[in-house]
Design a protein around this motif. Sequence first.
Motif, PDB file in Angstrom:
ATOM      1  N   GLU A 185       0.745  -1.045   0.076  1.00  0.00           N
ATOM      2  CA  GLU A 185      -0.017   0.049  -0.227  1.00  0.00           C
ATOM      3  C   GLU A 185       0.706   1.062   0.176  1.00  0.00           C
ATOM      4  O   GLU A 185       1.696   1.125   0.844  1.00  0.00           O
ATOM      5  CB  GLU A 185      -0.986  -0.218   1.234  1.00  0.00           C
ATOM      6  N   VAL A 186       0.411   2.261  -0.830  1.00  0.00           N
ATOM      7  CA  VAL A 186       1.345   3.450  -0.969  1.00  0.00           C
ATOM      8  C   VAL A 186       1.122   4.159   0.434  1.00  0.00           C
ATOM      9  O   VAL A 186       0.285   4.324   1.021  1.00  0.00           O
ATOM     10  CB  VAL A 186       0.953   4.381  -1.971  1.00  0.00           C
ATOM     11  N   PRO A 187       2.459   4.943   0.590  1.00  0.00           N
ATOM     12  CA  PRO A 187       2.385   5.771   2.126  1.00  0.00           C
ATOM     13  C   PRO A 187       1.084   6.938   1.964  1.00  0.00           C
ATOM     14  O   PRO A 187       1.193   7.486   0.855  1.00  0.00           O
ATOM     15  CB  PRO A 187       3.628   6.035   2.322  1.00  0.00           C
ATOM     16  N   ILE A 188       0.482   7.034   3.012  1.00  0.00           N
ATOM     17  CA  ILE A 188      -0.590   8.408   3.212  1.00  0.00           C
ATOM     18  C   ILE A 188       0.162   9.226   3.914  1.00  0.00           C
ATOM     19  O   ILE A 188       0.458   8.836   5.036  1.00  0.00           O
ATOM     20  CB  ILE A 188      -1.852   7.723   3.362  1.00  0.00           C
ATOM     21  N   HIS A 189      -0.172  10.706   3.563  1.00  0.00           N
ATOM     22  CA  HIS A 189       0.462  11.740   4.416  1.00  0.00           C
ATOM     23  C   HIS A 189      -0.701  12.567   4.818  1.00  0.00           C
ATOM     24  O   HIS A 189      -1.144  13.484   3.755  1.00  0.00           O
ATOM     25  CB  HIS A 189       1.707  12.710   3.719  1.00  0.00           C
ATOM     26  N   ARG A 190      -1.406  12.478   6.104  1.00  0.00           N
ATOM     27  CA  ARG A 190      -2.350  13.143   6.552  1.00  0.00           C
ATOM     28  C   ARG A 190      -1.612  14.381   7.010  1.00  0.00           C
ATOM     29  O   ARG A 190      -1.453  14.717   8.196  1.00  0.00           O
ATOM     30  CB  ARG A 190      -3.271  12.534   7.538  1.00  0.00           C
ATOM     31  N   VAL A 191      -1.522  15.659   6.256  1.00  0.00           N
ATOM     32  CA  VAL A 191      -0.993  16.885   6.855  1.00  0.00           C
ATOM     33  C   VAL A 191      -2.039  17.775   6.904  1.00  0.00           C
ATOM     34  O   VAL A 191      -2.513  18.415   6.038  1.00  0.00           O
ATOM     35  CB  VAL A 191       0.491  17.083   6.179  1.00  0.00           C
ATOM     36  N   ALA A 192      -2.382  18.457   8.214  1.00  0.00           N
ATOM     37  CA  ALA A 192      -3.078  19.418   8.478  1.00  0.00           C
ATOM     38  C   ALA A 192      -2.623  20.716   8.242  1.00  0.00           C
ATOM     39  O   ALA A 192      -1.614  21.045   8.715  1.00  0.00           O
ATOM     40  CB  ALA A 192      -3.776  19.361   9.956  1.00  0.00           C
ATOM     41  N   ASP A 193      -3.063  21.815   7.411  1.00  0.00           N
ATOM     42  CA  ASP A 193      -2.745  23.091   7.004  1.00  0.00           C
ATOM     43  C   ASP A 193      -3.445  24.014   8.022  1.00  0.00           C
ATOM     44  O   ASP A 193      -4.562  24.166   7.736  1.00  0.00           O
ATOM     45  CB  ASP A 193      -2.625  23.145   5.577  1.00  0.00           C
ATOM     46  N   ILE A 194      -2.896  24.272   9.239  1.00  0.00           N
ATOM     47  CA  ILE A 194      -3.695  25.261   9.826  1.00  0.00           C
ATOM     48  C   ILE A 194      -3.386  26.779   9.726  1.00  0.00           C
ATOM     49  O   ILE A 194      -3.394  27.349  10.770  1.00  0.00           O
ATOM     50  CB  ILE A 194      -3.510  24.867  11.650  1.00  0.00           C
ATOM     51  N   SER A 195      -2.673  27.026   8.605  1.00  0.00           N
ATOM     52  CA  SER A 195      -2.135  28.354   8.411  1.00  0.00           C
ATOM     53  C   SER A 195      -3.611  29.468   8.150  1.00  0.00           C
ATOM     54  O   SER A 195      -4.173  28.623   7.375  1.00  0.00           O
ATOM     55  CB  SER A 195      -1.436  28.472   7.194  1.00  0.00           C
ATOM     56  N   GLY A 196      -3.587  30.148   8.898  1.00  0.00           N
ATOM     57  CA  GLY A 196      -4.877  31.162   8.772  1.00  0.00           C
ATOM     58  C   GLY A 196      -6.198  30.518   9.398  1.00  0.00           C
ATOM     59  O   GLY A 196      -7.158  31.001   9.463  1.00  0.00           O
ATOM     60  N   GLU A 197      -6.036  29.344   9.886  1.00  0.00           N
ATOM     61  CA  GLU A 197      -7.049  28.515  10.510  1.00  0.00           C
ATOM     62  C   GLU A 197      -7.157  29.164  12.088  1.00  0.00           C
ATOM     63  O   GLU A 197      -6.569  28.224  12.890  1.00  0.00           O
ATOM     64  CB  GLU A 197      -7.131  27.109  10.389  1.00  0.00           C
ATOM     65  N   THR A 198      -7.779  30.419  12.273  1.00  0.00           N
ATOM     66  CA  THR A 198      -7.824  30.820  13.697  1.00  0.00           C
ATOM     67  C   THR A 198      -8.036  29.643  14.981  1.00  0.00           C
ATOM     68  O   THR A 198      -7.461  29.519  15.895  1.00  0.00           O
ATOM     69  CB  THR A 198      -8.553  31.972  13.942  1.00  0.00           C
ATOM     70  N   GLN A 199      -9.344  29.141  14.813  1.00  0.00           N
ATOM     71  CA  GLN A 199      -9.764  28.221  15.731  1.00  0.00           C
ATOM     72  C   GLN A 199      -8.710  27.152  15.927  1.00  0.00           C
ATOM     73  O   GLN A 199      -8.574  26.586  16.935  1.00  0.00           O
ATOM     74  CB  GLN A 199     -11.164  27.931  15.285  1.00  0.00           C
ATOM     75  N   LYS A 200      -8.253  26.348  14.721  1.00  0.00           N
ATOM     76  CA  LYS A 200      -7.590  25.320  15.022  1.00  0.00           C
ATOM     77  C   LYS A 200      -6.106  25.576  15.558  1.00  0.00           C
ATOM     78  O   LYS A 200      -5.732  24.891  16.448  1.00  0.00           O
ATOM     79  CB  LYS A 200      -7.254  24.682  13.528  1.00  0.00           C
ATOM     80  N   ALA A 201      -5.819  27.014  15.277  1.00  0.00           N
ATOM     81  CA  ALA A 201      -4.425  27.375  15.848  1.00  0.00           C
ATOM     82  C   ALA A 201      -4.577  27.536  17.331  1.00  0.00           C
ATOM     83  O   ALA A 201      -3.653  27.360  18.202  1.00  0.00           O
ATOM     84  CB  ALA A 201      -4.109  28.842  15.016  1.00  0.00           C
ATOM     85  N   LYS A 202      -5.688  28.204  17.775  1.00  0.00           N
ATOM     86  CA  LYS A 202      -5.850  28.440  19.118  1.00  0.00           C
ATOM     87  C   LYS A 202      -6.021  27.010  19.878  1.00  0.00           C
ATOM     88  O   LYS A 202      -5.215  27.202  20.952  1.00  0.00           O
ATOM     89  CB  LYS A 202      -7.337  29.175  19.416  1.00  0.00           C
ATOM     90  N   GLN A 203      -6.451  25.828  19.263  1.00  0.00           N
ATOM     91  CA  GLN A 203      -6.299  24.741  19.963  1.00  0.00           C
ATOM     92  C   GLN A 203      -4.797  24.230  20.160  1.00  0.00           C
ATOM     93  O   GLN A 203      -4.517  23.437  20.984  1.00  0.00           O
ATOM     94  CB  GLN A 203      -7.092  23.785  19.448  1.00  0.00           C
ATOM     95  N   PHE A 204      -4.158  24.382  18.904  1.00  0.00           N
ATOM     96  CA  PHE A 204      -2.854  23.957  19.068  1.00  0.00           C
ATOM     97  C   PHE A 204      -1.937  24.815  19.621  1.00  0.00           C
ATOM     98  O   PHE A 204      -0.698  24.142  19.930  1.00  0.00           O
ATOM     99  CB  PHE A 204      -2.422  24.007  17.519  1.00  0.00           C
ATOM    100  N   LEU A 205      -2.192  25.958  20.062  1.00  0.00           N
ATOM    101  CA  LEU A 205      -1.022  26.832  20.683  1.00  0.00           C
ATOM    102  C   LEU A 205      -0.834  26.347  21.959  1.00  0.00           C
ATOM    103  O   LEU A 205       0.455  26.251  22.334  1.00  0.00           O
ATOM    104  CB  LEU A 205      -1.766  28.455  20.983  1.00  0.00           C
ATOM    105  N   PRO A 206      -1.563  26.040  23.013  1.00  0.00           N
ATOM    106  CA  PRO A 206      -1.032  25.696  24.247  1.00  0.00           C
ATOM    107  C   PRO A 206       0.229  24.388  24.077  1.00  0.00           C
ATOM    108  O   PRO A 206       1.086  24.446  24.869  1.00  0.00           O
ATOM    109  CB  PRO A 206      -2.336  25.337  25.037  1.00  0.00           C
TER     110      PRO A 206
END
Length: 895
Positions: A495-516
């Motif tokens: 099976e081919v490798p899968i890269h699930r990369v989240a782009d949270i650039s400009g995603e304020t709500q996601k960034a807030k959760q990730f900040l701490p």
Amino acid sequence: LDQQPPVMLPADTPESPQIKGVLSGCAIIVRGQPRGGPPPERQINLSNIRAGAMARRAAQGQPDTKDTPDEPWAFQAREFLRKKLIGKEVCFTVEIKTALGREYGMVYLGKDTTGENIAESLVNEGLATVRREGIRGNNPEQARLCDLEDQAKSSKKGLWSEGGGTHTIRDLKYTIENPRNFVDSLHQKPINAIIEHVRDGSVVRALLLPDYYLVTVMLSGIKCPTFKREADGTETPEPFAAEAKFFTESRLLQRDVQIILESCPNQIILGTILHPNGNITELLLKEGFARCVDWSMAVYTQGAEKLRAAERSAKERKVRIWKDYVAPTANLDQKDRQFVAKVMQVVNADAMVVKLNSGEYKTIHLSSIRPPRIEGEEKNKDKDKRFRPLYDIPYMFEAREFLRKKLIGKKVNVTVDYIRAATGPGEGTPAFPERTCATVTIGGINIAEALVSKGLATVIRYRQDDDQRSSHYDELLAAEARAIKNGKGLHSKKEVPIHRVADISGETQKAKQFLPFLQRAGRSEAVVEYVFSGSRLKLYMPKETCLITFLLAGIECPRSSRNLPGGMQVAEPFSDEAMLFTKELVLQREVEVEVESMDKAGNFIGWLHIEGVNLSVALVENALSKVHFTAERSAYYKTLVSAEEACRQRKEKIWANYEEKPVEEVVHLSEEKERVANYRPVYVTEITDNLHFYTQDVETGGQLESLMETMRAEIAAQPPVEGSYSARRGDYSRVEKVESPAKVHVFYIDYGNREVVSSTRLAAIPPAFSIRTLPAQATEYTFAFIQVPQDEDARADVVDCVVRDIQNSQCLLNVEYSGATCPHVTIQFGDTKDDVGLGLVKEGLVMVDIRKEKHLQKMVTEYLNSQESAKSARLNIWRYGDFRADDADEFGYSR
């Protein structure tokens, strides 16, 4: 009788007549001198004797004819003549020429007629009979032949022996059901053979010994010009086809050779012919009679590089088929063909940006390879998802990472193979700019070959006449064959490798959760994916598998040009230099980052380190950035200030026009009434677009946490029914507007933030947790003594700065005076006790709102003095002077 003088035939001398071949025990082919092409040929039949006829296949298209076998002793007679004449010096006389043009004569071994008489030798060995019906009594030569025949009979030689003398020669094509198995059984070992016929320069018929198999062999790795058969049965030679055939014939026809049968694709037997005097394959290439062929080059056992070198030699000398050849890099100077450069960026799995010694940047594509790609259907399978080639194309990320880790920041050797011309857009095909395609090596390793051998790229197949290819094309093909055999990368059945990369650039709500999480992590590993400007970057966080936008803390970098609603914003001086500096230092490098905070747009702010170097400090040291007042609270502040002062003294780059400003005396007004300074600790939870902010009192923080825990437990025990709640304007957490069931505008009374949610995500708050139990914890305030600019960009800069400095942090707050919508306050940093609003004034980000109250005049004066300093230094909103001097009221400002 057509008597002719003896003709000398020094064999194997192209300038002199020579024997082409032996047809049978009594017939030979001679040819004259080549003059501007293949020479004329003559068949000479030996007078007065007859040898057995050789086998003959039935004529095609003539059903009444059939195969005839060798007559007894015919093959031995032919072999006797072949071994005696081929490669030897002979002469002949023509005695009779018939009306049909057949010529009969005598052949002698040596330079004249004193040499060995070939006819006599054949008769003496019992390999030919004498034609006695035409004997004249006074002819001593004929009488001698009769005597020799009688002696052979009495000695029972050859034809006169008892039995034997027959050979079975089998055509491999008709006698072996699977030629491939036959070829494989020989294990590429040299076998003895006789070249029976030359069809063209690179295709021969050979008799394999000792089993007497007749096979057609195509020379591995090359192709000569051929003879095209027309509809009427005639053959039209391609340019140099006849010359190539003559070249091979004159050297190999009826010679004893060794043949290595190397492969048998599609019933075509490929092989290499070895002669004591050399390899005909390499000779044909060297003399410009053949070109290399990719599909059969792979099976050539004597070293494909020798063939390429021979072909290259012919091309350089422009001989024969290469007479009009123009090298792909003919218009390049030597310094442009081969050079050493530093890899600055890996653009794709087959392209990179390098920096030359001259400082110039150049994009290089790896020759003859194609990076991983995806078919159109797969690409469009999920139209709602943004397609990201680096992560969505299988093995593209692995290929890019292989090149990045191997090459970034390293010096490589570049050999330009060809320049691929620009192509315009066609139907269904995009336009491509001009490409410089090259072989790139580092430490003796061909990067393209390494990439292909790992199955991270494939090799491009070319038309045979397309010479624009890698100078190491065969090594690439061999590497691909290995990768396919070993099931590597693209050729793997896993099976081919899968890269699930989240782009949270400009995603304020996601960034807030990730900040701490990032704040607690301390130094985190990252890879710099892109550089927007000197201090703004996009990072890939490998452990967290996400992309973030990262702003360098503690500095103010010159801004690059950008498109704004009102037109293009002009780049500030040295903005391009700052971006280039950052690119050269960190682009696609592995770095460490310390995240401190986040701005309103969801961009993380912090410090970036690469190999012990702090990028913020490096930019300041190189006079490409100024120290921002927010750096005062950091451990790097002293280093930054010291570096900035050194650059300022040297008047480097951004400090070139700097002049020391005289210290202005500040006139302190005496206060008639004392200002009350009762600072209390608060936690800033939200900052709005108009620079209002919400805080929670630290003292009641414990009550809020306890309430939230109890509420979570109760909701978990008795979860609300989804959709049971009907939102009404004014409900708590406050519903501000019901646009539709899918769009309910909610204000969170404990944090001050707003969100648009679906009504299915809402439920009535349990009565035990109403505001009577604990009042709303988010209180709205705004800054005292401050006027926010009305310009959208300037306002956004202020908000970003405040978000970066105090959001999600504990500060000290003091109410200064009341306002129309909320109290106006001063706020201090929790650690340094510095006034946040005053800092904004010092940086020229806001204007002072002058208050008339006497007890506030000391504060107002301090703010005004800071504003004058910012104006003198032309900071930010004051960069073009005091814009309020004219038409201030028109723009909504009043002094």
